[in-house]
Enzyme design. Structure first.
Site, PDB file in Angstrom:
ATOM      1  NE  ARG A 111      17.776  29.096  18.735  1.00 56.85           N
ATOM      2  CZ  ARG A 111      18.205  30.044  19.557  1.00 56.85           C
ATOM      3  NH1 ARG A 111      19.486  30.335  19.609  1.00 56.85           N
ATOM      4  NH2 ARG A 111      17.370  30.700  20.331  1.00 56.85           N
ATOM      5  CE  LYS A 119      10.673  25.811  27.153  1.00 57.17           C
ATOM      6  NZ  LYS A 119      11.473  27.034  27.033  1.00 57.17           N
TER       7      LYS A 119
END
Ligand code: BES
Ligand code: MN
Ligand code: ZN
Length: 513
Positions: free
Chosen positions: A366, A292
């Site tokens: 996920r 990020k």
């Protein structure tokens, strides 16, 4: 803060007395005479049947009082004849009063007075929503807990509120005592659990890592009755073949933890419903090799808010001894980078045997949830709800104030929407269509962990998780990436830090299941 209930509305002891005031629009009077007194339709007259005679008289005396309109949030402070201070809190139109208005106004009022007074009496009769006395009392007490929260454990100088004791005074008959006290006790439990969740969310990632987080929970559940805990580490996750979960943990300095809690109510029968709660517990999300950028990485300590939320709901259900069996699973790791970290393009095998191409290591939630929901399905719960700070896209879709809901079962989705309404929390359902599911298929593996483009990111994240839920199990996914923290628009939530929201919705669901 001490909160006690009193059936003596005439409180002489406290420095501050808090009353409400409503307004209503005066009927317009038409008159032909030019000099006659006319009342415009917009004129607001005050309505305050719960005021003490002393307050009414003092208010009449005050010249400034004639400008007071009791609009929602409008406050008026007055020294009563006795010398005590009365604070009048405007609640607007009485017919439009809701417990959320009360929740917000009580928090705003607390902020206005908590630095000035040591004790206060809230004259609650003027705050109760008609026909919903207990719920409003609960909302008030919850609000006081939520607004007085501070994450100050790392501060050398803590700002301690002056206000330490609040009396809730009512003119109701004493026969109401049991019900009112129960409402207060329930709100204390909720307030405590919301605090536990916020503390976890706010704790720094160098202090709260997967190992310490699991230990803290082990310590905390010692206070709960009818609760069992099992903690799985790296070796156990390998045995469980949780290839996706392990791939996220590959670059971490800490072992992964899967915390498995069960609460079995004392009078459980074969008919007792069984609900599974699953939480994303990323103690920090750097993005991994798909790193990020600095600004987006900031605050990623909150990426375990889903796990804190379901844990707090589980904790409250156990404290309140709800008649429902609950299994709670927290998938805990960080998403870090070292020479062992998972590289993009890697292919791993999930617990259910599906192969997954990891095209972006930042779509890690996920991967953890996929394996954990699959594990949770083994016990065949009547419903399975996962909660996660899954996608930035949910903020784009719904704003930072709304929880995204996805489900394979409309009955479950409707129950959750109803519970969100009961709890006054914002939740909105979004679809998972076949096209979303198809878009998660890869060329060189069964699935890939990101969609082909950036569109519908939240739905595709949910679609991915659905591949790991046994199809006969009613499942719902709550994306709390927006609502999980920094809800400054709510007076009872901090502008920065864990919000503690959605816990109330989940507990309402567990109560009504
Ligand atoms: N933890 C983030 C989601 C997130 C982002 C929460 C911003 C709160 C604010 C999640 O793990 C993530 O990084 N998701 C990616 C998914 C993408 C790579 C498909 C995202 O949202 O950008
Ligand atoms: Mn991520
Ligand atoms: Zn994440």
């Amino acid at each position: 803060m001490k909160i006690n209930l009193s059936f003596e509305a005439k409180q002489s002891g406290t420095e501050l007395h808090i009353f409400s005031c409503f307004n209503k629009v005066q009927e317009s009077k038409t008159t032909k005479k030019l000099d006659a007194k006319t009342t415009k339709k917009t004129d607001k007259v005050l309505s305050h049947s719960h005021w003490s005679a002393e307050l009414a008289e003092s208010f009449e005396h005050s010249v400034a009082s004639k400008h007071y309109k009791a609009e929602c949030g409008e406050m008026f402070s007055i020294t009563m004849l006795s010398g005590a201070t009365a604070l009048i809190v405007g609640l607007g139109d009485k017919t439009k009063l809701t417990k959320e208005i009360v929740r917000r106004q009580i928090a705003t009022t607390y902020k206005a007075v908590s630095g000035k007074y040591e004790d206060a009496t809230i004259h609650i009769d003027g705050f109760l929503v008609k026909g919903h006395a207990e719920e409003t009392i609960s909302a008030m007490v919850e609000s006081l807990h939520m607004v007085s929260y501070a994450f100050d454990r790392h501060l050398a100088v803590k700002k301690k509120a002056k206000l330490q004791s609040i009396t809730l005074a009512t003119n109701e008959k004493k026969t109401q005592a049991k019900k009112f006290e129960a409402a207060i006790n329930e709100a204390h439990a909720m307030g405590e659990c919301i605090k536990v969740a916020r503390d976890f969310v706010n704790e720094a990632p160098n202090i709260l890592n997967s190992e310490t987080y699991a230990k803290e929970i082990e310590k905390d559940v010692k206070n709960l009755k009818h609760v069992k805990i099992k903690v799985l580490g790296k070796a156990e996750l390998k045995k469980e073949k949780m290839g996706m979960f392990l791939s996220v943990n590959a670059g971490s300095a800490f072992e992964p933890r899967l915390v498995h809690l069960t609460y079995t109510p004392p009078k459980a029968t074969a008919k007792t419903k069984h609900i599974a709660l699953v939480g994303k517990g990323l103690t920090f999300d750097t993005g991994g090799y798909s790193l990020k950028p600095g600004a987006s990485m900031m605050n990623m300590k909150f990426d375990m808010a889903g796990s804190a939320t379901v844990y707090a709901a589980f904790r409250a259900a156990a404290l309140l001894q709800l008649p429902v069996k609950i299994s709670c699973y927290l998938g805990i790791t960080d998403n870090a980078v070292n020479h062992l970290a998972t590289m993009p393009d890697s292919i791993v095998t999930a617990r259910n045997g599906k192969t997954v191409e990891i095209l972006n290591t930042d779509a890690e939630g996920r991967l953890v949830l996929g394996d954990v929901v699959n594990y949770a399905c083994d016990n065949k719960p009547d419903a399975l709800i996962d909660c996660a700070t899954l996608t930035g896209a949910v903020l784009v879709a719904l704003g930072s104030e709304v929880c995204g809901l996805f489900s394979n079962n409309q009955k479950l989705a409707d129950s959750l929407l109803k519970s969100a309404k009961n709890a006054d929390e914002y939740m909105w359902q979004l679809p998972i269509i076949d096209e979303h599911k198809n878009d998660m298929k890869a060329l060189v593996a069964d699935l890939k962990n990101i969609g082909s483009n950036g569109f519908g990111g939240s739905a595709k994240g949910a679609a991915f998780i659905e591949y790991f839920v046994e199809p006969e199990i009613a499942w719902a996914h709550l994306d709390i990436a927006g609502i999980g923290d920094s809800q400054g628009h709510l007076s009872y939530c901090p502008a920065k830090g864990g919000s503690g929201l959605i816990i109330r919705t989940l507990v309402d669901y567990l109560k009504n299941v």
